[in-house]
Design an enzyme around this catalytic site. Sequence first.
Site, PDB file in Angstrom:
ATOM      1  N   GLU A  60       1.075  -1.346   0.164  1.00 23.66           N
ATOM      2  CA  GLU A  60      -0.251   0.407   0.496  1.00 23.66           C
ATOM      3  C   GLU A  60       0.809   0.998   0.096  1.00 23.66           C
ATOM      4  OE1 GLU A  60      -0.425  -2.252   2.175  1.00 23.66           O
ATOM      5  OE2 GLU A  60      -1.888  -3.780   1.074  1.00 23.66           O
ATOM      6  N   GLN A  82      -7.388  -1.924  -0.712  1.00 22.18           N
ATOM      7  CA  GLN A  82      -7.575  -3.685  -1.297  1.00 22.18           C
ATOM      8  C   GLN A  82      -9.213  -3.544  -0.339  1.00 22.18           C
ATOM      9  OE1 GLN A  82      -6.374  -8.086  -2.021  1.00 22.18           O
ATOM     10  NE2 GLN A  82      -6.927  -7.212  -3.922  1.00 22.18           N
ATOM     11  N   HIS A 129     -11.317  -6.507   8.053  1.00 19.97           N
ATOM     12  CA  HIS A 129     -11.900  -6.489   6.887  1.00 19.97           C
ATOM     13  C   HIS A 129     -13.083  -5.826   6.833  1.00 19.97           C
ATOM     14  CE1 HIS A 129      -9.456 -10.248   6.048  1.00 19.97           C
ATOM     15  NE2 HIS A 129      -9.318  -9.686   4.664  1.00 19.97           N
TER      16      HIS A 129
END
Lengths: 325, 365
Positions: A60, A82, A129
């Site tokens: 990243e 992502q 997530h």
Amino acid sequence: MTVQTMVQTIARTLDQEMARDERVVVLGQDVGKRGGVFLATEKLFDTYGPDRVIDSPLSEAAIIGAALGMAVHGLRPVAEIQFSDYVFPGFDQLVSQVAKLRYRSGGQFEAPLVVRMPAGGGVKGGHHHSQSPEAHFVHTAGLKVVYPSTPSDTRGLLRTAIRDDDPVVFMEPKRLYRAVKEDVPDDPEFALPYAQAAVRREGDDVVLISYGASMAETLKAGDALAEQGVSAHVLDLRSLMPWDTTAVLEAVARIGRVVLVSEAPRTGGFVSEIAATIAEEALDQLLAPPVRVTGFDTPYPYAQDREYLPGPNRILKAVKRVLEY
Amino acid sequence: MIRDSQLFQPFNDEPISLIGETGAWEGPFDLDLDPAALRGMYHDLVVGRLMDERLSRLQRQGKVSFVAPSAGHEGAQVGLAHALERGRDWLFPYYRDTSLLLAFGLPQVEMLAQAMATRADPNRGRQMPSHNGSKDLNIFTIASPIASHVAPAVGAAISMKVQGTGQVAVASFGEGATSEGDFHAALNFAGAQGAPVVFFCENNRYAISVDYNHQTGADSIAAKAHAYGMPGYTVDGMDVLASYYVMREVIERVRNGLGPVLVETLVYRFGPHSSADDDSRYRPREEVEAWKRRDPLLRFRRFLEKQGLWDDAAEAHLRAEVEASLQAATAEAEAAGPIPVEWMFDDVFAQRLPHLEEQRHDLLD
């Protein structure tokens, strides 16, 4: 108009902007042949090839840092992270480099880039997530922060972000990626301004304010209140930096009761900023203290995925509190 | 004449050096630089050294808050600057690049105005001293966080590649930067993309007080290039011609699309890390003195003298000329006056947003 989900809208908007302006490039992990793990860059690789749809290494820091260099050299990169949970290796690039480039160079350089990132919970993803890190970005001078909740808003705001000469963190509520389909304007010039809240429901008894992923639960609460005979005025902020203080303060002045909803952790969260602004600017028009309904100050849990989110029941409890104050 | 084939081999055990300590040319090929070019390099070495001394003096006078001295790095930096195409190639420098920036065209007045935070600073007084930048000259404005500018250099290089501009990006940094994650992220991306970028390490063996052996277990910084699929060179950075010739070859290679390169120059920081540092706590004086005997200015002056291009009169004339120029630049920078308070709220975004307008109003009224 074409009926589309939010994630389809993202791919189509990127396609429109890449067709219009050859400086627009896309980079990130799996954005190429895979079309993104959520398919937000689907088919772009086939259309524009590897020079404009760049599969990056799994880094990243490299993605955001390189996006900045591309922007400085004349491209208009749209970087994909992502999951927003994975932005942190690139956080220094955002905070130290991207956000401060215009300022530290005295306006000589600018950083016209977008960093897209799916955010929010409710997808059984656990804390890596599911998080909602928007407050970090809002707290960093020099970044604009956008967090739409509908396919049409996503189209209009993503276009504005890509054409913006400032860096924009574009947050996408991943649990709404495919939750709703709606007619989305096809006009390749359709764009929406920042700091213009959308009224999702007109009402007179209580103001509900939210944005991004939590809009779905907030709207459900509005429906449930209507069944109980309570009319909620529901605002979707759509952008957090800048944000629409006018719409918020006008609604609060008119109604006097406000509930602020966000699934981000409570302490230091963006809705606390709204509450502070209301307290400073509209205290004498309040009929009850503003109440926040938020995620908890725990890491985002796995097993209690649904309970962590500020669902309709918790919102209704808060509304009851401000109505009965 | 210079040979057509590659002059230098990567992953060399001994640092590449072309001028001996006595000033003798020891290169395995004939010099192809004319006297004006050689004198021009010496001019830039002297400008860098005297600017460095001036900035430290201004710091002691209280006119500058901070200085990151770069004396000892001039040879590596001036060699690099002369191998680049000014106005075409891009620099992503760090805060110890005084000679590099000046030799790449940064006006003296801009460097001094940035250090003193006056209106003549095109960066508008936004950063501490030793953090210059110039859009006109393709010099990316320096940021303090170590190695954070390396990935942006790679991004610019990818843009150069996809647009086919034939430009080259150079990121410079100290050896301490090679320990940062972003350094590896950047080199890895550059290698995967074959981007036209040169990574230029100025290895002065100390990151503030932490010495080379505590920074890495690697025999050299150049060795790290292996893992990213690019050549790595180690160069005697106290030898301006070694830096120049290696960089000329490397930049040509990169410009021709053969992919990125890592160059490690061995230099030494004659002064402390910064005006806030006391290097006597961690560096033996004998070590500093030994390196000062290898001063890149002295070595190149001996070389010029041996070539019959320099003498005491030329030296005195040059120093007087450079001092006068720096004196005039200092006066001009100072005369521009202090940065106005209201500039604080500009350049956060392209337009001043309402909340910043409000905060500006709160402060000024």
